[in-house]
Structure formats: C-alpha cells, structure tokens
Scaffold this motif. Sequence first.
Motif, PDB file in Angstrom:
ATOM      1  N   ILE A 169       0.864  -1.180   0.000  1.00 30.21           N
ATOM      2  CA  ILE A 169       0.000   0.000   0.000  1.00 30.21           C
ATOM      3  C   ILE A 169       0.899   1.228   0.000  1.00 30.21           C
ATOM      4  CG2 ILE A 169      -1.789   1.279   1.217  1.00 30.21           C
ATOM      5  CD1 ILE A 169      -2.565  -1.397   2.556  1.00 30.21           C
ATOM      6  N   ARG A 170       0.652   2.104  -0.984  1.00 26.96           N
ATOM      7  CA  ARG A 170       1.458   3.315  -1.115  1.00 26.96           C
ATOM      8  C   ARG A 170       0.523   4.515  -1.131  1.00 26.96           C
ATOM      9  NH1 ARG A 170       5.323   2.064  -4.848  1.00 26.96           N
ATOM     10  NH2 ARG A 170       3.663   1.560  -6.307  1.00 26.96           N
ATOM     11  N   GLU A 171       0.904   5.565  -0.436  1.00 22.62           N
ATOM     12  CA  GLU A 171       0.114   6.796  -0.428  1.00 22.62           C
ATOM     13  C   GLU A 171       0.912   7.898  -1.087  1.00 22.62           C
ATOM     14  OE1 GLU A 171      -0.950   8.244   3.441  1.00 22.62           O
ATOM     15  OE2 GLU A 171      -2.231   9.816   2.631  1.00 22.62           O
ATOM     16  N   THR A 172       0.255   8.610  -1.998  1.00 20.63           N
ATOM     17  CA  THR A 172       0.847   9.791  -2.604  1.00 20.63           C
ATOM     18  C   THR A 172      -0.047  10.983  -2.262  1.00 20.63           C
ATOM     19  OG1 THR A 172      -0.359   9.635  -4.706  1.00 20.63           O
ATOM     20  CG2 THR A 172       1.727   8.403  -4.537  1.00 20.63           C
ATOM     21  N   LYS A 173       0.284  12.125  -2.791  1.00 20.36           N
ATOM     22  CA  LYS A 173      -0.492  13.327  -2.504  1.00 20.36           C
ATOM     23  C   LYS A 173      -1.928  13.209  -3.026  1.00 20.36           C
ATOM     24  CE  LYS A 173      -0.338  18.329  -3.096  1.00 20.36           C
ATOM     25  NZ  LYS A 173       0.391  19.472  -3.662  1.00 20.36           N
ATOM     26  N   HIS A 174      -2.114  12.519  -4.162  1.00 20.27           N
ATOM     27  CA  HIS A 174      -3.420  12.493  -4.816  1.00 20.27           C
ATOM     28  C   HIS A 174      -4.141  11.148  -4.750  1.00 20.27           C
ATOM     29  CE1 HIS A 174      -2.670  16.475  -6.376  1.00 20.27           C
ATOM     30  NE2 HIS A 174      -1.490  16.069  -6.795  1.00 20.27           N
ATOM     31  N   ASN A 175      -3.464  10.096  -4.314  1.00 21.25           N
ATOM     32  CA  ASN A 175      -4.130   8.792  -4.303  1.00 21.25           C
ATOM     33  C   ASN A 175      -3.452   7.794  -3.353  1.00 21.25           C
ATOM     34  OD1 ASN A 175      -1.806   8.331  -5.826  1.00 21.25           O
ATOM     35  ND2 ASN A 175      -2.820   6.878  -7.160  1.00 21.25           N
ATOM     36  N   PHE A 176      -4.143   6.681  -3.159  1.00 19.18           N
ATOM     37  CA  PHE A 176      -3.572   5.497  -2.536  1.00 19.18           C
ATOM     38  C   PHE A 176      -3.444   4.472  -3.651  1.00 19.18           C
ATOM     39  CE2 PHE A 176      -5.998   7.410   0.950  1.00 19.18           C
ATOM     40  CZ  PHE A 176      -5.040   7.441   1.959  1.00 19.18           C
ATOM     41  N   GLU A 177      -2.428   3.639  -3.576  1.00 14.82           N
ATOM     42  CA  GLU A 177      -2.256   2.599  -4.583  1.00 14.82           C
ATOM     43  C   GLU A 177      -2.007   1.277  -3.886  1.00 14.82           C
ATOM     44  OE1 GLU A 177      -0.032   3.152  -8.504  1.00 14.82           O
ATOM     45  OE2 GLU A 177       1.368   1.944  -7.309  1.00 14.82           O
ATOM     46  N   LEU A 178      -2.828   0.284  -4.202  1.00 12.31           N
ATOM     47  CA  LEU A 178      -2.648  -1.058  -3.667  1.00 12.31           C
ATOM     48  C   LEU A 178      -2.080  -1.932  -4.769  1.00 12.31           C
ATOM     49  CD1 LEU A 178      -4.950   0.018  -1.691  1.00 12.31           C
ATOM     50  CD2 LEU A 178      -5.545  -2.374  -1.462  1.00 12.31           C
ATOM     51  N   GLU A 179      -1.036  -2.665  -4.457  1.00  7.82           N
ATOM     52  CA  GLU A 179      -0.467  -3.634  -5.378  1.00  7.82           C
ATOM     53  C   GLU A 179      -0.688  -5.009  -4.757  1.00  7.82           C
ATOM     54  OE1 GLU A 179       3.251  -1.151  -7.298  1.00  7.82           O
ATOM     55  OE2 GLU A 179       3.590  -2.345  -5.501  1.00  7.82           O
ATOM     56  N   VAL A 180      -1.392  -5.866  -5.471  1.00  8.56           N
ATOM     57  CA  VAL A 180      -1.701  -7.210  -4.984  1.00  8.56           C
ATOM     58  C   VAL A 180      -0.954  -8.208  -5.867  1.00  8.56           C
ATOM     59  CG1 VAL A 180      -3.532  -8.874  -4.514  1.00  8.56           C
ATOM     60  CG2 VAL A 180      -3.992  -6.422  -4.295  1.00  8.56           C
ATOM     61  N   ALA A 181      -0.041  -8.963  -5.266  1.00  6.87           N
ATOM     62  CA  ALA A 181       0.723  -9.970  -6.003  1.00  6.87           C
ATOM     63  C   ALA A 181      -0.144 -11.212  -6.162  1.00  6.87           C
ATOM     64  CB  ALA A 181       2.018 -10.302  -5.264  1.00  6.87           C
ATOM     65  N   ALA A 182      -0.670 -11.427  -7.368  1.00  2.85           N
ATOM     66  CA  ALA A 182      -1.597 -12.537  -7.619  1.00  2.85           C
ATOM     67  C   ALA A 182      -1.306 -13.179  -8.973  1.00  2.85           C
ATOM     68  CB  ALA A 182      -3.036 -12.035  -7.554  1.00  2.85           C
ATOM     69  N   PRO A 183      -0.163 -13.870  -9.101  1.00  2.80           N
ATOM     70  CA  PRO A 183       0.147 -14.520 -10.375  1.00  2.80           C
ATOM     71  C   PRO A 183      -0.763 -15.723 -10.618  1.00  2.80           C
ATOM     72  CG  PRO A 183       1.788 -15.088  -8.727  1.00  2.80           C
ATOM     73  CD  PRO A 183       0.886 -14.053  -8.107  1.00  2.80           C
ATOM     74  N   GLY A 184      -0.946 -16.051 -11.880  1.00  2.82           N
ATOM     75  CA  GLY A 184      -1.739 -17.221 -12.235  1.00  2.82           C
ATOM     76  C   GLY A 184      -3.204 -16.930 -12.487  1.00  2.82           C
ATOM     77  N   PHE A 185      -3.609 -15.684 -12.348  1.00  2.59           N
ATOM     78  CA  PHE A 185      -4.996 -15.299 -12.593  1.00  2.59           C
ATOM     79  C   PHE A 185      -5.087 -14.551 -13.922  1.00  2.59           C
ATOM     80  CE2 PHE A 185      -4.840 -15.736  -8.004  1.00  2.59           C
ATOM     81  CZ  PHE A 185      -6.046 -16.360  -7.712  1.00  2.59           C
ATOM     82  N   LYS A 186      -6.312 -14.381 -14.395  1.00  2.83           N
ATOM     83  CA  LYS A 186      -6.602 -13.507 -15.537  1.00  2.83           C
ATOM     84  C   LYS A 186      -7.390 -12.326 -14.993  1.00  2.83           C
ATOM     85  CE  LYS A 186      -7.376 -17.551 -18.283  1.00  2.83           C
ATOM     86  NZ  LYS A 186      -8.497 -18.419 -18.453  1.00  2.83           N
ATOM     87  N   LYS A 187      -7.417 -11.233 -15.731  1.00  2.23           N
ATOM     88  CA  LYS A 187      -8.123 -10.052 -15.222  1.00  2.23           C
ATOM     89  C   LYS A 187      -9.605 -10.332 -15.018  1.00  2.23           C
ATOM     90  CE  LYS A 187      -8.890  -7.641 -19.593  1.00  2.23           C
ATOM     91  NZ  LYS A 187      -8.686  -6.389 -20.311  1.00  2.23           N
ATOM     92  N   GLU A 188     -10.165 -11.280 -15.775  1.00  6.86           N
ATOM     93  CA  GLU A 188     -11.581 -11.639 -15.636  1.00  6.86           C
ATOM     94  C   GLU A 188     -11.859 -12.384 -14.328  1.00  6.86           C
ATOM     95  OE1 GLU A 188      -9.720 -12.831 -18.380  1.00  6.86           O
ATOM     96  OE2 GLU A 188     -10.211 -11.124 -19.649  1.00  6.86           O
ATOM     97  N   ASP A 189     -10.827 -12.916 -13.682  1.00  3.56           N
ATOM     98  CA  ASP A 189     -10.996 -13.684 -12.443  1.00  3.56           C
ATOM     99  C   ASP A 189     -11.234 -12.795 -11.228  1.00  3.56           C
ATOM    100  OD1 ASP A 189     -10.507 -16.007 -13.899  1.00  3.56           O
ATOM    101  OD2 ASP A 189      -8.364 -16.000 -13.445  1.00  3.56           O
ATOM    102  N   PHE A 190     -10.943 -11.495 -11.343  1.00  2.69           N
ATOM    103  CA  PHE A 190     -11.008 -10.593 -10.196  1.00  2.69           C
ATOM    104  C   PHE A 190     -12.385  -9.948 -10.062  1.00  2.69           C
ATOM    105  CE2 PHE A 190      -6.517 -10.764 -11.149  1.00  2.69           C
ATOM    106  CZ  PHE A 190      -5.972 -10.938  -9.896  1.00  2.69           C
ATOM    107  N   LYS A 191     -12.773  -9.743  -8.816  1.00  9.16           N
ATOM    108  CA  LYS A 191     -13.983  -8.987  -8.503  1.00  9.16           C
ATOM    109  C   LYS A 191     -13.596  -7.994  -7.404  1.00  9.16           C
ATOM    110  CE  LYS A 191     -18.668  -9.310  -6.795  1.00  9.16           C
ATOM    111  NZ  LYS A 191     -19.667 -10.137  -6.134  1.00  9.16           N
TER     112      LYS A 191
END
Length: 143
Positions: free
Chosen positions: A42-64
């Motif tokens: 989790i990273r915070e900048t002046k204008h946003n928060f950014e979450l990076e989730v390490a999830a190899p082996g999935f396709k973008k359609e697998d996420f909700k």
Amino acid sequence: MSTLVKTNGLPSFRSMMEDFWNTDKFFDKPLFTGEQLPAVNIRETKHNFELEVAAPGFKKEDFKISTENGLMTISAETSKEQKEETENYTRKEFSKTAFTRSFKLPENVEEEKIKASYKDGLLVVDLKKSDKVLPAKKEVKVD
C-alpha cells in the motif's frame, strides 16, 4: 495512512494452540490448509492510494472488486482441469485457487473513481483521494 487496514488471515500461534486442544475445531478445520493470501503493498501519494496485490496465475476476468459501507473487497477465483484417458485408465486432475482480501477505505477516497489494472501477475488498484479537505479534528458539544 493508518486508516487502511489489511489482514493476512493467517492463524496466530495462540489460536493454533487453542484449536489443537479443542478437538472439535482441530478435526473440523485443518491447521495448515495450504491456502495463502497474496501479498499487498500500500502506497500513499499526494493524490491517491495505490494497492499492489501480487496474484500470479490469474486472468483479469478472475477478479472482482467491490465497495460497500467504506469497505473494499478484492476477490479472485480460478480453476484448472486436466483429463487424460487411455484404454486402461482415466486420470483427471483439477485445482482451484481463490482468495478474498478486504480493506477499510479512508474517508477521503472517492469510491466511484476507483480503478484497477492487472498485468504480469500484479493487480494494481488506484484509489483517488477526494479534493475535499477533511477536518483534522472535530469536537462535539455535550448538552
């Protein structure tokens, strides 16, 4: 940044010991199931928060990704099946991988402007901060 809360869902040593001595829980739920939650940065900048989730082996359609009552939930599920048939035998192998992670959103995140992208095993969720300035302190008068 203390308003973003992540949980890893792993049992503590104390809870494992309690489960061990409580035979109902010990036999009902294995101590080590092989399930693991993906790592999150989790990273915070002046204008946003950014979450990076390490999830190899999935396709973008697998996420909700959904939000409700100030809580953002990220989940994914994928399954694979392999079947081999010959004259003498049939072999069928399958696997299923799934996870769910929830995060309490800060009050200054604009839920309607949340964006996500997935590439090379990394899900990136961009949480735009509101331009509204939140009061640093609020006092309530007691009547």
